[in-house]
Design a protein around this motif. Sequence first.
Motif, PDB file in Angstrom:
ATOM      1  N   GLU A 151      39.146  41.328  33.903  1.00 42.69           N
ATOM      2  CA  GLU A 151      38.914  39.945  33.773  1.00 42.69           C
ATOM      3  C   GLU A 151      39.084  39.409  35.182  1.00 42.69           C
ATOM      4  O   GLU A 151      39.940  39.901  36.235  1.00 42.69           O
ATOM      5  CB  GLU A 151      40.185  39.267  32.864  1.00 42.69           C
ATOM      6  CG  GLU A 151      39.902  39.706  31.599  1.00 42.69           C
ATOM      7  CD  GLU A 151      41.028  38.919  30.495  1.00 42.69           C
ATOM      8  OE1 GLU A 151      41.903  38.467  31.046  1.00 42.69           O
ATOM      9  OE2 GLU A 151      41.000  39.627  29.285  1.00 42.69           O
ATOM     10  N   ILE A 152      38.910  38.055  35.484  1.00 37.24           N
ATOM     11  CA  ILE A 152      38.936  37.436  36.714  1.00 37.24           C
ATOM     12  C   ILE A 152      39.564  36.071  36.529  1.00 37.24           C
ATOM     13  O   ILE A 152      39.386  35.100  35.628  1.00 37.24           O
ATOM     14  CB  ILE A 152      37.692  37.142  37.369  1.00 37.24           C
ATOM     15  CG1 ILE A 152      36.747  38.356  37.817  1.00 37.24           C
ATOM     16  CG2 ILE A 152      37.740  36.110  38.587  1.00 37.24           C
ATOM     17  CD1 ILE A 152      35.199  38.005  38.232  1.00 37.24           C
ATOM     18  N   ASP A 153      40.805  35.749  37.184  1.00 38.78           N
ATOM     19  CA  ASP A 153      41.665  34.437  37.198  1.00 38.78           C
ATOM     20  C   ASP A 153      42.032  34.299  35.817  1.00 38.78           C
ATOM     21  O   ASP A 153      42.094  33.094  35.524  1.00 38.78           O
ATOM     22  CB  ASP A 153      40.603  33.696  37.809  1.00 38.78           C
ATOM     23  CG  ASP A 153      41.450  32.131  38.162  1.00 38.78           C
ATOM     24  OD1 ASP A 153      42.884  32.610  38.579  1.00 38.78           O
ATOM     25  OD2 ASP A 153      41.129  31.036  38.002  1.00 38.78           O
ATOM     26  N   THR A 154      42.505  35.277  34.988  1.00 38.70           N
ATOM     27  CA  THR A 154      43.351  34.907  33.770  1.00 38.70           C
ATOM     28  C   THR A 154      44.887  34.974  33.704  1.00 38.70           C
ATOM     29  O   THR A 154      45.513  34.706  32.925  1.00 38.70           O
ATOM     30  CB  THR A 154      42.524  36.018  32.702  1.00 38.70           C
ATOM     31  OG1 THR A 154      42.849  36.966  32.996  1.00 38.70           O
ATOM     32  CG2 THR A 154      41.048  35.525  32.384  1.00 38.70           C
ATOM     33  N   GLY A 155      45.126  35.714  34.559  1.00 35.26           N
ATOM     34  CA  GLY A 155      46.603  36.093  34.849  1.00 35.26           C
ATOM     35  C   GLY A 155      47.027  37.157  33.799  1.00 35.26           C
ATOM     36  O   GLY A 155      48.307  37.310  33.935  1.00 35.26           O
ATOM     37  N   SER A 156      46.181  37.744  33.337  1.00 33.91           N
ATOM     38  CA  SER A 156      46.419  38.616  32.400  1.00 33.91           C
ATOM     39  C   SER A 156      46.664  40.078  33.103  1.00 33.91           C
ATOM     40  O   SER A 156      46.735  40.377  34.151  1.00 33.91           O
ATOM     41  CB  SER A 156      45.450  39.246  31.253  1.00 33.91           C
ATOM     42  OG  SER A 156      44.303  39.738  31.775  1.00 33.91           O
ATOM     43  N   ASP A 157      47.243  41.101  32.295  1.00 34.65           N
ATOM     44  CA  ASP A 157      47.396  42.479  32.882  1.00 34.65           C
ATOM     45  C   ASP A 157      46.032  43.100  33.446  1.00 34.65           C
ATOM     46  O   ASP A 157      46.191  44.119  34.272  1.00 34.65           O
ATOM     47  CB  ASP A 157      48.032  43.491  31.661  1.00 34.65           C
ATOM     48  CG  ASP A 157      49.564  42.950  31.361  1.00 34.65           C
ATOM     49  OD1 ASP A 157      50.139  42.182  32.255  1.00 34.65           O
ATOM     50  OD2 ASP A 157      50.037  43.537  30.683  1.00 34.65           O
ATOM     51  N   VAL A 158      44.998  42.668  32.959  1.00 37.63           N
ATOM     52  CA  VAL A 158      43.823  43.420  33.552  1.00 37.63           C
ATOM     53  C   VAL A 158      42.813  42.368  34.243  1.00 37.63           C
ATOM     54  O   VAL A 158      41.714  42.658  34.485  1.00 37.63           O
ATOM     55  CB  VAL A 158      42.873  43.656  32.078  1.00 37.63           C
ATOM     56  CG1 VAL A 158      43.558  44.919  31.364  1.00 37.63           C
ATOM     57  CG2 VAL A 158      42.536  42.633  31.216  1.00 37.63           C
ATOM     58  N   ASP A 159      43.547  41.411  34.939  1.00 35.67           N
ATOM     59  CA  ASP A 159      43.080  40.503  35.988  1.00 35.67           C
ATOM     60  C   ASP A 159      43.073  41.070  37.252  1.00 35.67           C
ATOM     61  O   ASP A 159      43.897  41.570  37.724  1.00 35.67           O
ATOM     62  CB  ASP A 159      43.919  39.322  35.874  1.00 35.67           C
ATOM     63  CG  ASP A 159      43.285  38.047  36.847  1.00 35.67           C
ATOM     64  OD1 ASP A 159      42.356  38.475  37.606  1.00 35.67           O
ATOM     65  OD2 ASP A 159      43.842  37.040  36.858  1.00 35.67           O
ATOM     66  N   VAL A 160      41.970  41.283  37.807  1.00 38.96           N
ATOM     67  CA  VAL A 160      41.747  41.904  39.080  1.00 38.96           C
ATOM     68  C   VAL A 160      42.114  41.085  40.430  1.00 38.96           C
ATOM     69  O   VAL A 160      42.339  41.867  41.173  1.00 38.96           O
ATOM     70  CB  VAL A 160      40.179  42.338  39.240  1.00 38.96           C
ATOM     71  CG1 VAL A 160      39.681  43.448  38.437  1.00 38.96           C
ATOM     72  CG2 VAL A 160      39.396  41.126  39.573  1.00 38.96           C
ATOM     73  N   VAL A 161      42.405  39.920  40.422  1.00 42.68           N
ATOM     74  CA  VAL A 161      42.689  38.849  41.221  1.00 42.68           C
ATOM     75  C   VAL A 161      44.090  39.326  41.577  1.00 42.68           C
ATOM     76  O   VAL A 161      44.912  39.575  40.668  1.00 42.68           O
ATOM     77  CB  VAL A 161      42.684  37.577  40.764  1.00 42.68           C
ATOM     78  CG1 VAL A 161      43.362  36.583  42.106  1.00 42.68           C
ATOM     79  CG2 VAL A 161      41.278  37.189  40.501  1.00 42.68           C
ATOM     80  N   GLY A 162      44.391  39.544  42.928  1.00 40.77           N
ATOM     81  CA  GLY A 162      45.685  39.811  43.343  1.00 40.77           C
ATOM     82  C   GLY A 162      45.990  41.103  43.524  1.00 40.77           C
ATOM     83  O   GLY A 162      47.142  41.477  43.952  1.00 40.77           O
TER      84      GLY A 162
END
Length: 191
Positions: free
Chosen positions: A147-158
């Motif tokens: 995911e992108i920019d969701t804040g979830s565990d599977v978010d690539v951002v960061g």
Amino acid sequence: MKKRLMSLSIKSTLFLLISISTLLVGCERAHQQAGILPTAPAKQASAMIGASNDSGVTGMAVFTQNGDDITLTAEIQGASPGLHAIHIHANGDCSAPDGTSAGGHWNPTGVAHGKWGEGEFHLGDIGNITVGEDGTGHITLTTDLWEIDTGSDVDVVGKGIIVHAGADDFTSQPSGAAGARIGCGVIVLSE
């Protein structure tokens, strides 16, 4: 009589407007379902890859969301010819000259290292880039696991993206025996 005609005219016009609005909404939904109209604006994240361990490797990784799928396109320059592993690492930190500040592989599902799409694999186990004699390489991967920019565990951002000196053997634990980190980038949300 005039009032009655005017009332019928207003009712007819109102009925016509409601009918047209309903038709337009129905057409928009049909176009969205057929993929003619986007259902949401695309999100994008990227990482500028800089050299680690004085390697001279540079590049760019771009993550683009289209519906539920995210496509990664990564390109590198300045690498030696052959296979080089590329992985997403847990930390979006490239401050250490050897890339170790990016931490280990990004593995939010807590499974063993492996080859993307076969058995168990980390969500950061992208694979290998083939680098030609000119020192450039390219890889593309599309998945619905990120995911992108969701804040979830599977978010690539960061997270960090790492290019390694050697190939990923897809079996050695925990990182595929890919060798030194020769490129590092921080994945950030694109504006």
